[in-house]
Motif scaffolding. Structure first.
Motif, short mmCIF file in Angstrom:
data_model
loop_
_atom_site.label_atom_id
_atom_site.label_comp_id
_atom_site.label_asym_id
_atom_site.label_seq_id
_atom_site.Cartn_x
_atom_site.Cartn_y
_atom_site.Cartn_z
N SER A 19 0.79 -1.69 0.20
CA SER A 19 -0.51 -0.10 0.26
C SER A 19 0.18 1.69 0.27
O SER A 19 2.17 0.95 0.49
CB SER A 19 -1.02 -0.58 1.52
OG SER A 19 -0.31 0.11 2.28
N GLU A 20 0.28 2.22 -0.29
CA GLU A 20 1.36 3.75 -0.32
C GLU A 20 1.67 3.90 1.21
O GLU A 20 2.88 5.01 0.77
CB GLU A 20 0.33 4.73 -0.36
CG GLU A 20 0.07 4.96 -2.54
CD GLU A 20 1.52 4.44 -2.97
OE1 GLU A 20 1.76 5.32 -2.70
OE2 GLU A 20 1.01 3.69 -4.50
N ALA A 21 0.64 3.73 1.86
CA ALA A 21 0.72 4.09 3.57
C ALA A 21 2.24 3.22 3.84
O ALA A 21 3.20 3.46 4.23
CB ALA A 21 -0.42 2.92 4.49
N ILE A 22 2.09 2.33 3.14
CA ILE A 22 3.73 1.58 3.76
C ILE A 22 4.61 2.18 2.64
O ILE A 22 5.91 1.31 3.66
CB ILE A 22 3.09 0.30 3.81
CG1 ILE A 22 2.22 -0.52 4.84
CG2 ILE A 22 4.59 -0.82 3.26
CD1 ILE A 22 1.78 -2.11 4.14
N LYS A 23 4.54 1.69 2.04
CA LYS A 23 5.67 2.41 1.45
C LYS A 23 6.59 4.45 1.54
O LYS A 23 6.63 4.26 1.76
CB LYS A 23 5.29 2.45 -0.37
CG LYS A 23 5.00 1.79 -1.09
CD LYS A 23 4.14 1.98 -2.67
CE LYS A 23 4.48 1.07 -3.61
NZ LYS A 23 4.04 1.05 -5.19
N GLY A 24 5.39 4.80 1.67
CA GLY A 24 5.65 6.15 2.46
C GLY A 24 6.47 5.76 4.25
O GLY A 24 7.46 6.34 4.14
N ARG A 25 5.64 4.59 4.96
CA ARG A 25 6.69 3.83 5.94
C ARG A 25 7.78 3.96 5.85
O ARG A 25 8.95 4.32 6.38
CB ARG A 25 5.80 3.16 6.50
CG ARG A 25 4.67 3.73 7.61
CD ARG A 25 4.40 2.90 7.97
NE ARG A 25 4.87 2.05 9.62
CZ ARG A 25 4.20 1.42 10.26
NH1 ARG A 25 3.41 0.76 10.22
NH2 ARG A 25 4.50 0.64 11.37
N LEU A 26 8.46 3.46 4.68
CA LEU A 26 9.29 2.53 4.40
C LEU A 26 10.34 3.90 4.06
O LEU A 26 11.99 3.80 4.10
CB LEU A 26 9.33 1.18 3.61
CG LEU A 26 10.96 0.37 3.06
CD1 LEU A 26 11.50 -0.11 4.57
CD2 LEU A 26 10.71 -0.36 1.99
N ALA A 29 11.96 5.76 6.99
CA ALA A 29 12.64 5.45 7.87
C ALA A 29 13.76 5.06 6.58
O ALA A 29 15.29 5.08 7.35
CB ALA A 29 12.24 3.70 7.84
N MET A 30 13.86 4.91 5.55
CA MET A 30 15.19 5.10 4.82
C MET A 30 15.49 6.52 4.95
O MET A 30 17.23 6.29 5.24
CB MET A 30 14.88 4.95 3.85
CG MET A 30 14.17 4.00 2.64
SD MET A 30 15.79 1.99 2.41
CE MET A 30 15.26 0.71 1.45
N ASP A 31 14.95 7.67 4.72
CA ASP A 31 15.35 8.57 5.05
C ASP A 31 16.39 9.01 6.53
O ASP A 31 17.25 9.22 6.09
CB ASP A 31 14.12 9.82 4.72
CG ASP A 31 13.66 9.77 3.55
OD1 ASP A 31 14.08 9.35 2.64
OD2 ASP A 31 12.49 10.18 2.97
#
Length: 419
Positions: A19-26, A29-31
């Protein structure tokens, strides 16, 4: 563990789309990871921890591989990482360049004519630049900026050395000489192109002559004071001049100045020996003479054949002879000051013993004056003794005493003429 977790999350996300929400969280975390690693990397480079720096560099390559979605080739077999424009490897490189630029700005500010030169801070900045230097990318404009910023450095360093020589600030000159050597070691790493002019010489070589002159000036400053030469300071300064004259980069023209200093030591050291009642004062003058003779040898050796033309008499034998004469003058003074009254025969005997010791010091005005003072006092004492003898009873005994004193006076006069 962090890399493994990020890799697992990235692979799972790519497998099912996510989901977009999970992509955003990942992505967040990367940033966050990139920011923290970049901050740690900056601190690590400044601290000079090369082992930790290498570990963070490897982490960045693996992180970029994960962030790219598992694409191969982000890290080569030899461990070299491609600089993905938005990757962590590129971010770390920017941190290096940021450190470089910050230190260059600090160096540039510190070398301005209006700024007081802080060589300790300058060395710290250059050592940080040195850590980043080898990692700069090919074609970077930063090396040229560095050369431009360092242009005033030699002039500023030499000016500080010249001022130390002028004021006789030998301790400051020694510190400057050490710092100049450290600067040379750092600057050599930058592989700056040498030129044929004087400015291409190492900084330490340019400063050494000024440091030696500072020690000569400091010695001269305590040589002719009204209270007599400060032997402790002379020992320290002459020891340093000896060491610097033995340095293969020591300017020969300054060694000539060292010889001139040593040639001027004789008169004040003899004066110190003449006036020193305590053994410690004479011993201090003897120590100065010994070190001065050693420094003379070092300076003459540095001068080579030219030094043989300026060979002077050794000071130590002269001072040793002066000590023997001073000891006899002390004996004479002790007898003249004896609370129980002087023995005139012992005074004359001491004058006789002084005669063979007198030649090395006889032309020195301080020894001359001390002897004349003793003789004048002796004459005064003899006159008083004669007056007492003439007033004694019976007359025949007074006459005998007077004739004995007269004989002693004539003998003393002969000894005085010999001296």
């Amino acid at each position: 563990a962090l890399l493994a977790s990020l890799a697992a999350a990235s692979e799972a996300l790519h497998a099912d789309g996510g989901s977009e929400a999970i992509k955003g969280r990942l992505s967040s975390a990367m940033d966050t990871t990139m920011d923290r690693v970049a901050t740690t990397f900056n601190e690590t480079v400044k601290a000079g921890d090369s082992r930790k720096e290498e570990v963070l560099q490897q982490f960045a390559g693996q992180f970029d591989d994960i962030q790219a979605g598992g694409c191969k080739g982000v890290v080569e077999a030899d461990g070299t990482a491609h600089l993905a424009p938005d990757g962590l490897v590129a971010r770390l490189q920017k941190e290096r360049e940021k450190i470089f630029e910050e230190q260059l700005s600090a160096i540039e500010e510190g070398l301005k004519p209006s700024s007081k030169l802080d060589i300790t801070r300058l060395l710290e900045a250059l050592q940080l630049v040195q850590k980043v230097w080898a990692r700069l990318p090919s074609g970077s404009p930063l090396p040229k900026w560095l050369m431009s910023v360092l242009a005033p450095l030699e002039g500023r360093i030499v000016a500080v050395g010249s001022q130390a020589a002028l004021t006789g600030s030998s301790a400051a000159a020694d510190v400057l000489l050490q710092q100049a050597g450290e600067l040379d070691a750092v600057l050599a790493e930058f592989r700056m192109e040498a030129t044929e002019d004087e400015c291409s010489q190492p900084l330490r070589r340019q400063v050494l002559g000024h440091a030696l002159r500072a020690h000569v000036a400091a010695a001269n400053a305590v040589l002719w004071v009204s209270t007599g030469p400060d032997c402790e300071v002379l020992v320290k300064e002459l020891t340093a001049t000896k060491a610097y004259c033995e340095d293969e980069s020591c300017p020969v023209e300054v060694c000539v100045e060292v010889l001139a200093l040593i040639d001027s030591l004789g008169v004040p050291l003899l004066a110190a020996a003449a006036g020193a009642k305590e053994a410690a004062g004479v011993d201090a003058a003897l120590r100065v003479a010994g070190i001065a003779d050693d420094a003379r040898v070092s300076a003459m050796t540095r001068l080579g054949p030219e030094g043989e033309k300026q060979e002077g008499a050794a000071l130590l034998p002269t001072l040793q002879a002066a000590k023997a004469a001073a000891d006899k003058l002390d004996e004479m003074q002790d007898e003249l000051d004896s609370p129980g009254g002087m023995n005139p025969k012992l005074v004359v005997q001491t004058m006789q013993e002084l005669e063979p010791l007198w030649a090395p010091v006889g032309l020195n005005k301080d020894f001359q004056q001390r002897l004349l003072d003793h003789i004048a006092f002796f004459s005064e004492k003899l006159t008083e003794a004669c007056e007492r003898a003439l007033g004694a009873e019976p007359q025949w005994r007074a006459l005998l005493a007077w004739r004995a004193l007269l004989a002693i006076a004539r003998d003393a006069e002969l000894k005085q003429d010999a001296l």
